[in-house]
Write a protein that holds these residues in place. Structure first.
Motif, mmCIF file in Angstrom:
data_model
loop_
_atom_site.group_PDB
_atom_site.id
_atom_site.type_symbol
_atom_site.label_atom_id
_atom_site.label_comp_id
_atom_site.label_asym_id
_atom_site.label_seq_id
_atom_site.Cartn_x
_atom_site.Cartn_y
_atom_site.Cartn_z
ATOM 1 N N ARG A 213 0.587 -1.482 0.174
ATOM 2 C CA ARG A 213 -0.109 -0.404 -0.124
ATOM 3 C C ARG A 213 0.796 1.316 0.297
ATOM 4 O O ARG A 213 0.504 2.740 -0.344
ATOM 5 N N GLU A 216 0.017 3.978 -2.480
ATOM 6 C CA GLU A 216 -0.724 4.540 -2.025
ATOM 7 C C GLU A 216 -0.447 5.708 -1.161
ATOM 8 O O GLU A 216 -1.602 7.343 -1.046
ATOM 9 N N ARG A 217 0.134 5.427 -0.360
ATOM 10 C CA ARG A 217 0.456 6.576 0.683
ATOM 11 C C ARG A 217 1.014 8.249 -0.220
ATOM 12 O O ARG A 217 2.183 8.944 0.894
#
Length: 290
Positions: A213, A216-217
């Motif tokens: 993830r 996404e950050r």
């Protein structure tokens, strides 16, 4: 180990994402490599030259200089069941074109599948070394050999290892090189040739896979546009006009963002005829993968 991991059920969502990406992008190289590295059992010793500890290029140079008798011997063991593809006959004979094709496939696979994971692998293996050093300081090497994990049992002076064939390896005063890997394996792996330096590969107990993830950050850090450009160029090279269409901006604006990303070392740009193609660098791919 990574080639074997591709042929098994992934151990985590991050590993599954990695495997899916590699299988999609490396179909050509995998057609050459997977017949040599099966999900279980023996794989040729010439694929793991000692110079591999120095890096991929010294490893490939060493593999390219493997004597034909070693190639022939290893492939005879692997092909005892008669399932090797026909082209391996040229490799067994040491023909230069066949050896070059193999090293080219390995280099391409390494660049796409392993180079982006290099920092994660170094972190994972570094943590394993630190943990084993602590055990060695407190309990000696017997403590290390007693705690290598499933599939191994220390019964002084013998280390018993679950293995696909019955064999005995006598060190005869030589050391045993322990190689932890973040690619899970059901049983430890050793080299078959007793004349080679003794090596035992085993799975680390605390694998630190990249965070799936992480990409996404990146938005709050780099901005959504630069993140989108970096992500797009990590899959395949894109021209400035293609990126403009993908992110919905003018070519002038995209050119500004690619300049910033290039200056930070996250993408590279090369001219192909009248077009400039942008592609994420290994550093950019590492950032996306956490």
């Amino acid at each position: 180990m990574s080639l074997r991991a591709l042929q098994r059920r992934p151990q985590s969502p991050a590993a599954e994402c990695w495997a899916r990406d590699v299988l999609a992008r490396q179909a050509g190289n995998l057609r050459t490599l997977l017949p040599l590295v099966r999900p279980h059992g023996y794989f040729p010793d010439f694929l793991t030259p000692p110079d591999g500890t120095l890096g991929i290029e010294p490893a490939l140079d060493s593999l390219g200089a493997t004597p034909a008798r070693h190639l022939r011997g290893d492939l005879a063991v692997l092909g005892a069941d008669g399932t090797l593809p026909g082209w391996t006959g040229d490799l067994a004979a040491g023909r230069p074109d066949a050896v070059r094709d193999l090293t080219r496939a390995l280099r391409g696979y390494h660049e796409a599948a392993l180079a982006p994971l290099e920092q994660a692998m170094r972190s994972t293996v570094g943590a394993e070394y630190a943990a084993q050093a602590k055990v060695a300081a407190e309990s000696g090497m017997e403590g290390v050999l007693s705690g290598l994990g499933p599939g191994m049992r220390w019964k002084p002076p013998v280390l018993e290892v679950q293995y696909s064939v019955n064999q005995e390896l006598h060190l005869n005063g030589r050391g045993l090189l322990l190689v932890p890997t973040m690619f899970r394996t059901r049983t430890p792996v050793s080299l078959l040739d007793p004349e080679l330096p003794p090596v035992l590969t085993y799975p680390v107990r605390r694998p630190e896979y990249p965070d799936a993830r992480a990409g996404e950050r990146l938005g709050p850090l780099m901005g959504r546009t630069r993140t989108a450009i970096l992500r797009s160029t990590s899959q395949t090279p894109h021209s400035t006009s293609e990126l403009a269409r993908l992110v919905g901006m003018s070519q002038a604006s995209v050119s500004h963002h690619t300049t910033v990303l290039r200056a930070a070392g996250l993408i590279s740009s090369t001219r192909h005829r009248n077009t400039v193609l942008h592609r994420a660098t290994p550093l950019g791919s590492l950032l996306l993968r956490g």
